[in-house]
Design a protein around this motif. Structure first.
Motif, short mmCIF file in Angstrom:
data_model
loop_
_atom_site.label_atom_id
_atom_site.label_comp_id
_atom_site.label_asym_id
_atom_site.label_seq_id
_atom_site.Cartn_x
_atom_site.Cartn_y
_atom_site.Cartn_z
N GLN A 10 0.83 -1.20 0.00
CA GLN A 10 0.00 0.00 0.00
C GLN A 10 0.87 1.26 0.00
O GLN A 10 2.03 1.24 0.42
CB GLN A 10 -0.93 0.00 1.21
CG GLN A 10 -1.91 -1.16 1.22
CD GLN A 10 -2.73 -1.26 -0.05
OE1 GLN A 10 -3.35 -0.29 -0.48
NE2 GLN A 10 -2.72 -2.43 -0.68
N TYR A 11 0.26 2.36 -0.47
CA TYR A 11 0.95 3.65 -0.49
C TYR A 11 0.23 4.65 0.42
O TYR A 11 -0.98 4.53 0.64
CB TYR A 11 1.00 4.21 -1.92
CG TYR A 11 1.93 3.44 -2.82
CD1 TYR A 11 3.31 3.58 -2.69
CD2 TYR A 11 1.44 2.57 -3.80
CE1 TYR A 11 4.18 2.87 -3.51
CE2 TYR A 11 2.30 1.86 -4.62
CZ TYR A 11 3.67 2.01 -4.47
OH TYR A 11 4.53 1.31 -5.27
N LEU A 215 8.83 2.14 -8.91
CA LEU A 215 7.81 1.53 -8.05
C LEU A 215 6.75 0.78 -8.85
O LEU A 215 6.30 -0.29 -8.44
CB LEU A 215 7.17 2.60 -7.16
CG LEU A 215 8.11 3.18 -6.10
CD1 LEU A 215 7.47 4.38 -5.40
CD2 LEU A 215 8.50 2.12 -5.07
N ASP A 219 6.31 -3.20 -8.41
CA ASP A 219 4.99 -3.73 -8.03
C ASP A 219 4.53 -4.77 -9.05
O ASP A 219 3.99 -5.82 -8.69
CB ASP A 219 3.96 -2.60 -7.95
CG ASP A 219 4.11 -1.75 -6.68
OD1 ASP A 219 4.91 -2.12 -5.80
OD2 ASP A 219 3.43 -0.71 -6.59
N VAL A 264 10.24 3.04 -1.34
CA VAL A 264 9.11 3.86 -0.91
C VAL A 264 9.58 4.88 0.13
O VAL A 264 9.18 6.06 0.08
CB VAL A 264 7.97 2.99 -0.35
CG1 VAL A 264 6.87 3.86 0.27
CG2 VAL A 264 7.38 2.11 -1.45
N ARG A 268 9.36 8.94 -0.24
CA ARG A 268 8.70 9.81 0.74
C ARG A 268 9.67 10.88 1.25
O ARG A 268 9.28 12.02 1.51
CB ARG A 268 8.14 8.99 1.89
CG ARG A 268 7.05 8.01 1.45
CD ARG A 268 6.41 7.30 2.61
NE ARG A 268 5.60 8.21 3.42
CZ ARG A 268 4.91 7.83 4.49
NH1 ARG A 268 4.95 6.58 4.89
NH2 ARG A 268 4.19 8.71 5.16
N ASP A 292 1.96 10.82 -8.32
CA ASP A 292 1.55 10.00 -7.17
C ASP A 292 0.38 9.10 -7.55
O ASP A 292 0.32 7.92 -7.19
CB ASP A 292 1.14 10.88 -6.00
CG ASP A 292 2.31 11.51 -5.27
OD1 ASP A 292 3.46 11.15 -5.56
OD2 ASP A 292 2.06 12.36 -4.39
N SER A 296 -0.07 4.90 -7.27
CA SER A 296 -1.11 4.23 -6.49
C SER A 296 -2.19 3.64 -7.38
O SER A 296 -2.75 2.58 -7.10
CB SER A 296 -1.71 5.19 -5.46
OG SER A 296 -2.19 6.37 -6.08
#
Length: 309
Positions: A10-11, A215, A219, A264, A268, A292, A296
């Motif tokens: 999850q983000y 990312l 994923d 991640v 951030r 972003d 997601s």
């Protein structure tokens, strides 16, 4: 396995979907049927993959008329990568050269295959040739980066006895193969605001774009290991780790998840230390918000997706 991974993938920033996502999904079957060389079974599988939903998750705020060519181009890349990447290298290179020519203004002939026709139609709908010259140059470079990755992958994938790169080599090659950068470039087009060179070339913006690619591709690798194994694809983070470290599949997943968590955290940290872009501050803020949502939204697309079952 896939569903259990979602709790770890999850983000902190939510996805958002275009309000007309149901309408764009209705357009997808006709876009896929344009590829007449696909078998009926292949078309059914592509139609089940929710490419309209992915488009709506990637570009949730763009005008609906722009959503259609974006969907056309997303359908195109999955079909091109699934089908053409398996061709002998000379044929793959010839196809890529033709696509590069289309981006440079050469229209496909009426008798050419649908993969060239649909690529050209999407860019006509996006008013590609009326875009800023600087943007077009880097967009072309983004596609060539992907094409280079497809060529390099041939030494590992699509054969009965797969070979694997070292992890360090995988990092560079997977970045090319992700095909993320052309679609990141499209954020500017669908939002109607092309970033000036001094903003686009800023190290923070370049790093932010890198993280979208990193990312989303990682994923993908975590969630599509079984599919890619069946498809004879070697360029998967979990598979490369398992091969290099000679560990169990479970341990390879643990290592890959830890690596992703570190990425991640770095992403951030970049967001926390984001620079002030002065007069472009509001434009850049909207741009990175869209990035972003690509990250997601891409993850959300995998949920219950039969393509990766």
């Amino acid at each position: 396995m896939m569903q259990s991974l979602f709790t770890e993938l999850q983000y902190p920033f939510p996805s958002r979907i275009h309000p007309n996502h149901a309408l764009i999904e209705k357009e997808i079957p006709a876009l896929i049927d344009a590829y007449t060389f696909l078998s009926p079974d292949a078309r059914r599988q592509f139609k089940a993959a929710d490419f309209g939903r992915l488009t709506a998750l990637w570009y949730p705020d763009c005008p609906f008329k722009m959503l259609i060519p974006a969907a056309r181009l997303l359908v195109w890349v999955f079909i091109f990568d699934d089908v053409y990447a398996r061709l002998p290298l000379p044929q793959l290179k010839a196809a890529q050269d033709r696509l590069t020519g289309i981006l440079r203004g050469h229209s496909p002939a009426q008798e050419e295959e649908s993969v060239f026709q649909q690529f050209a139609i999407a860019h006509h709908e996006l008013a590609f040739h009326s875009q800023a010259a600087a943007w077009k140059a880097r967009y072309l470079k983004s596609w060539q980066y992907f094409f280079e990755g497809q060529q390099l992958e041939k030494q590992y994938s699509y054969k009965q006895e797969l070979t694997y790169p070292r992890l360090a080599e995988y990092m560079d090659l997977r970045e090319k193969l992700g095909a993320a950068y052309p679609y990141i470039d499209l954020v500017e087009v669908v939002s109607g605001c092309i970033l000036p060179a001094e903003v686009f070339q800023h190290p923070a913006v370049q790093q932010r774009r890198f993280f979208v690619s990193r990312l989303t591709t990682w994923d993908n690798d975590l969630l599509s290991f079984e599919k890619e194994k069946r498809s004879l694809e070697a360029m998967n983070l979990v598979a490369v780790i398992q091969h290099e470290y000679r560990v169990s599949l479970e341990e390879a997943y643990r290592i890959a998840l830890r690596m992703r968590q570190e990425q991640v955290a770095d992403y951030r940290q970049l967001c926390t230390e984001w620079p002030d872009f002065g007069a472009w501050k509001a434009v850049v803020a909207d741009y990175v918000l869209q990035l972003d949502r690509m990250i997601s939204g891409h993850l959300e697309w995998y949920r219950d997706n039969p393509r990766y079952a």
